[in-house]
Design a protein around this motif. Sequence first.
Motif, PDB file in Angstrom:
ATOM      1  N   PRO A 286       0.883  -1.283  -0.100  1.00  0.00           N
ATOM      2  CA  PRO A 286      -0.069   0.007   0.111  1.00  0.00           C
ATOM      3  C   PRO A 286       0.939   1.409  -0.018  1.00  0.00           C
ATOM      4  CG  PRO A 286       0.219  -1.004   2.024  1.00  0.00           C
ATOM      5  CD  PRO A 286       0.660  -1.855   1.319  1.00  0.00           C
ATOM      6  N   ASN A 287       2.203   1.271   0.216  1.00  0.00           N
ATOM      7  CA  ASN A 287       2.883   2.427   0.298  1.00  0.00           C
ATOM      8  C   ASN A 287       4.347   2.080   0.122  1.00  0.00           C
ATOM      9  OD1 ASN A 287       4.276   1.569   2.924  1.00  0.00           O
ATOM     10  ND2 ASN A 287       2.408   2.196   3.982  1.00  0.00           N
ATOM     11  N   GLU A 288       5.278   2.968   0.191  1.00  0.00           N
ATOM     12  CA  GLU A 288       6.546   2.653  -0.166  1.00  0.00           C
ATOM     13  C   GLU A 288       7.503   1.704   0.845  1.00  0.00           C
ATOM     14  OE1 GLU A 288      10.467   5.043  -2.053  1.00  0.00           O
ATOM     15  OE2 GLU A 288       8.808   6.080  -1.249  1.00  0.00           O
ATOM     16  N   GLN A 289       7.284   2.160   1.944  1.00  0.00           N
ATOM     17  CA  GLN A 289       7.827   1.295   3.102  1.00  0.00           C
ATOM     18  C   GLN A 289       7.496  -0.225   3.086  1.00  0.00           C
ATOM     19  OE1 GLN A 289       6.773   2.688   7.094  1.00  0.00           O
ATOM     20  NE2 GLN A 289       7.999   0.970   8.310  1.00  0.00           N
ATOM     21  N   VAL A 290       6.235  -0.538   3.007  1.00  0.00           N
ATOM     22  CA  VAL A 290       5.925  -1.941   2.720  1.00  0.00           C
ATOM     23  C   VAL A 290       6.468  -2.427   1.473  1.00  0.00           C
ATOM     24  CG1 VAL A 290       3.948  -3.562   2.617  1.00  0.00           C
ATOM     25  CG2 VAL A 290       3.674  -1.654   4.120  1.00  0.00           C
ATOM     26  N   TYR A 291       6.231  -1.735   0.565  1.00  0.00           N
ATOM     27  CA  TYR A 291       6.928  -1.983  -0.861  1.00  0.00           C
ATOM     28  C   TYR A 291       8.442  -2.559  -0.705  1.00  0.00           C
ATOM     29  CZ  TYR A 291       8.169  -1.509  -5.759  1.00  0.00           C
ATOM     30  OH  TYR A 291       8.606  -1.709  -7.028  1.00  0.00           O
ATOM     31  N   LYS A 292       9.172  -1.905   0.026  1.00  0.00           N
ATOM     32  CA  LYS A 292      10.677  -2.174   0.147  1.00  0.00           C
ATOM     33  C   LYS A 292      10.782  -3.342   1.067  1.00  0.00           C
ATOM     34  CE  LYS A 292      12.498   2.767  -0.423  1.00  0.00           C
ATOM     35  NZ  LYS A 292      13.181   3.508   0.173  1.00  0.00           N
ATOM     36  N   GLN A 293       9.829  -3.486   1.972  1.00  0.00           N
ATOM     37  CA  GLN A 293       9.883  -4.707   3.007  1.00  0.00           C
ATOM     38  C   GLN A 293       9.505  -6.043   2.097  1.00  0.00           C
ATOM     39  OE1 GLN A 293       7.643  -3.384   6.024  1.00  0.00           O
ATOM     40  NE2 GLN A 293       9.514  -2.115   6.956  1.00  0.00           N
ATOM     41  N   VAL A 294       8.383  -5.921   1.463  1.00  0.00           N
ATOM     42  CA  VAL A 294       7.786  -7.120   0.836  1.00  0.00           C
ATOM     43  C   VAL A 294       8.191  -7.450  -0.586  1.00  0.00           C
ATOM     44  CG1 VAL A 294       5.721  -8.315   0.057  1.00  0.00           C
ATOM     45  CG2 VAL A 294       5.904  -6.875   2.099  1.00  0.00           C
ATOM     46  N   CYS A 295       8.258  -6.543  -1.356  1.00  0.00           N
ATOM     47  CA  CYS A 295       8.724  -6.597  -2.919  1.00  0.00           C
ATOM     48  C   CYS A 295      10.385  -6.607  -3.333  1.00  0.00           C
ATOM     49  CB  CYS A 295       8.053  -5.472  -3.821  1.00  0.00           C
ATOM     50  SG  CYS A 295       6.256  -5.681  -3.722  1.00  0.00           S
ATOM     51  N   ARG A 296      10.955  -5.759  -2.298  1.00  0.00           N
ATOM     52  CA  ARG A 296      12.215  -5.640  -2.168  1.00  0.00           C
ATOM     53  C   ARG A 296      13.073  -5.249  -3.746  1.00  0.00           C
ATOM     54  NH1 ARG A 296      14.567 -10.555   1.111  1.00  0.00           N
ATOM     55  NH2 ARG A 296      13.878 -11.884  -0.814  1.00  0.00           N
ATOM     56  N   PRO A 297      12.620  -4.145  -4.159  1.00  0.00           N
ATOM     57  CA  PRO A 297      13.018  -3.735  -5.493  1.00  0.00           C
ATOM     58  C   PRO A 297      14.612  -3.701  -5.674  1.00  0.00           C
ATOM     59  CG  PRO A 297      12.295  -1.754  -4.188  1.00  0.00           C
ATOM     60  CD  PRO A 297      11.706  -3.120  -3.555  1.00  0.00           C
ATOM     61  N   LEU A 298      14.974  -3.947  -6.725  1.00  0.00           N
ATOM     62  CA  LEU A 298      16.636  -3.878  -6.745  1.00  0.00           C
ATOM     63  C   LEU A 298      17.133  -2.519  -7.522  1.00  0.00           C
ATOM     64  CD1 LEU A 298      17.044  -7.439  -8.363  1.00  0.00           C
ATOM     65  CD2 LEU A 298      17.309  -6.753  -6.163  1.00  0.00           C
ATOM     66  N   PHE A 299      16.262  -1.593  -7.419  1.00  0.00           N
ATOM     67  CA  PHE A 299      17.073  -0.177  -7.880  1.00  0.00           C
ATOM     68  C   PHE A 299      16.243   0.764  -7.092  1.00  0.00           C
ATOM     69  CE2 PHE A 299      13.612  -0.739 -10.830  1.00  0.00           C
ATOM     70  CZ  PHE A 299      13.014   0.379 -11.160  1.00  0.00           C
ATOM     71  N   PRO A 300      16.846   1.850  -6.832  1.00  0.00           N
ATOM     72  CA  PRO A 300      16.263   3.016  -6.198  1.00  0.00           C
ATOM     73  C   PRO A 300      15.205   3.805  -6.888  1.00  0.00           C
ATOM     74  CG  PRO A 300      18.306   3.762  -6.844  1.00  0.00           C
ATOM     75  CD  PRO A 300      18.266   2.138  -6.967  1.00  0.00           C
ATOM     76  N   GLY A 301      13.992   4.196  -6.448  1.00  0.00           N
ATOM     77  CA  GLY A 301      12.824   4.917  -7.124  1.00  0.00           C
ATOM     78  C   GLY A 301      11.850   4.007  -7.854  1.00  0.00           C
ATOM     79  N   ALA A 302      12.035   2.687  -7.347  1.00  0.00           N
ATOM     80  CA  ALA A 302      10.886   1.700  -8.164  1.00  0.00           C
ATOM     81  C   ALA A 302       9.600   1.969  -7.878  1.00  0.00           C
ATOM     82  CB  ALA A 302      11.433   0.308  -7.802  1.00  0.00           C
ATOM     83  N   TRP A 303       9.401   2.503  -6.648  1.00  0.00           N
ATOM     84  CA  TRP A 303       7.973   2.618  -6.017  1.00  0.00           C
ATOM     85  C   TRP A 303       7.324   3.954  -6.965  1.00  0.00           C
ATOM     86  CZ3 TRP A 303       4.150   1.063  -3.643  1.00  0.00           C
ATOM     87  CH2 TRP A 303       2.810   2.007  -3.290  1.00  0.00           C
ATOM     88  N   THR A 304       8.271   5.037  -7.245  1.00  0.00           N
ATOM     89  CA  THR A 304       7.733   5.931  -8.046  1.00  0.00           C
ATOM     90  C   THR A 304       7.472   5.414  -9.727  1.00  0.00           C
ATOM     91  OG1 THR A 304       9.102   7.630  -6.992  1.00  0.00           O
ATOM     92  CG2 THR A 304       8.483   8.255  -9.198  1.00  0.00           C
ATOM     93  N   LYS A 305       8.205   4.591  -9.926  1.00  0.00           N
ATOM     94  CA  LYS A 305       8.134   3.961 -11.349  1.00  0.00           C
ATOM     95  C   LYS A 305       6.900   3.157 -11.286  1.00  0.00           C
ATOM     96  CE  LYS A 305      11.783   5.458 -13.586  1.00  0.00           C
ATOM     97  NZ  LYS A 305      11.550   6.262 -14.658  1.00  0.00           N
TER      98      LYS A 305
END
Length: 262
Positions: free
Chosen positions: A133-152
């Motif tokens: 639902p937000n960037e914090q949870v996104y980084k914990q659960v989806c663990r993107p491999l590059f910065p700014g992925a939530w914005t993308k």
Amino acid sequence: MTPSLYSCTHQCLFCWRAQSGDLDVTWDEMKNPSKDTPEEIIEGCFRAQEKILSGYKGNEKANWRKFQEAQQPKQVAISLTGEPTLYEPLGELIHTFHQKGLTTFLVSNGTLPSRLSKLNHEPTQLYISVCAPNEQVYKQVCRPLFPGAWTKLNETLGLLQSFRCPTVVRMTLVKDHNMSLIDQYAKLVENANPTYVEAKAYMHIGFSNLRLGFDCMPQHGEVKDFSTQLAEKTGYKIINEAPESRVVLLSRLDKPMQVGIN
């Protein structure tokens, strides 16, 4: 099938695939080394289909009508594993499948909006995974491999209304990880305005066993409760569900479109 077997921009906790480091082997998941042409990939898909089905022909209990139908598949799900937009000729692959009479179902994590916006051929249906639902949870659960992925990802959600094909926001729900903050999920849905929203339970299979416990799988009732609350906040309504698969489908439509069915 997938054109990006070991390539992805995420290392999601819930993913069943082998990720870099899982077996003490590492590689750059952001690069897709595949040089196979769309025709080579499609020919390989049909060969694999034949191989999978080969044992049924000699089984007297097999349903012969279904076996015959399976010899001529009509739908391809580009969703098996990895991020398909890392395969650069993706639009050509989709077009070639369509030329062969198949419909296409494309699933993306939405981190490469430029690739999606430049597709020279749209899929029959486009799914975007929104598992936080937000960037914090996104980084914990989806663990993107590059910065700014939530914005993308949010950029991709803003693009969905420009597609002519039906679009879907797909949420993989992991108990105690990403099933709260429904108000924030609702805002993402409103931004995307997809044809459908699909809420589905995480399944404790494959290499996800290294990262999550069995108790992280929500029951169907929990998925249904989440979907009911999301429906109330978005104006979407529940139009179908599959308890055996722990999946609920929402839409503003009264019933789902059935592509390729008379």
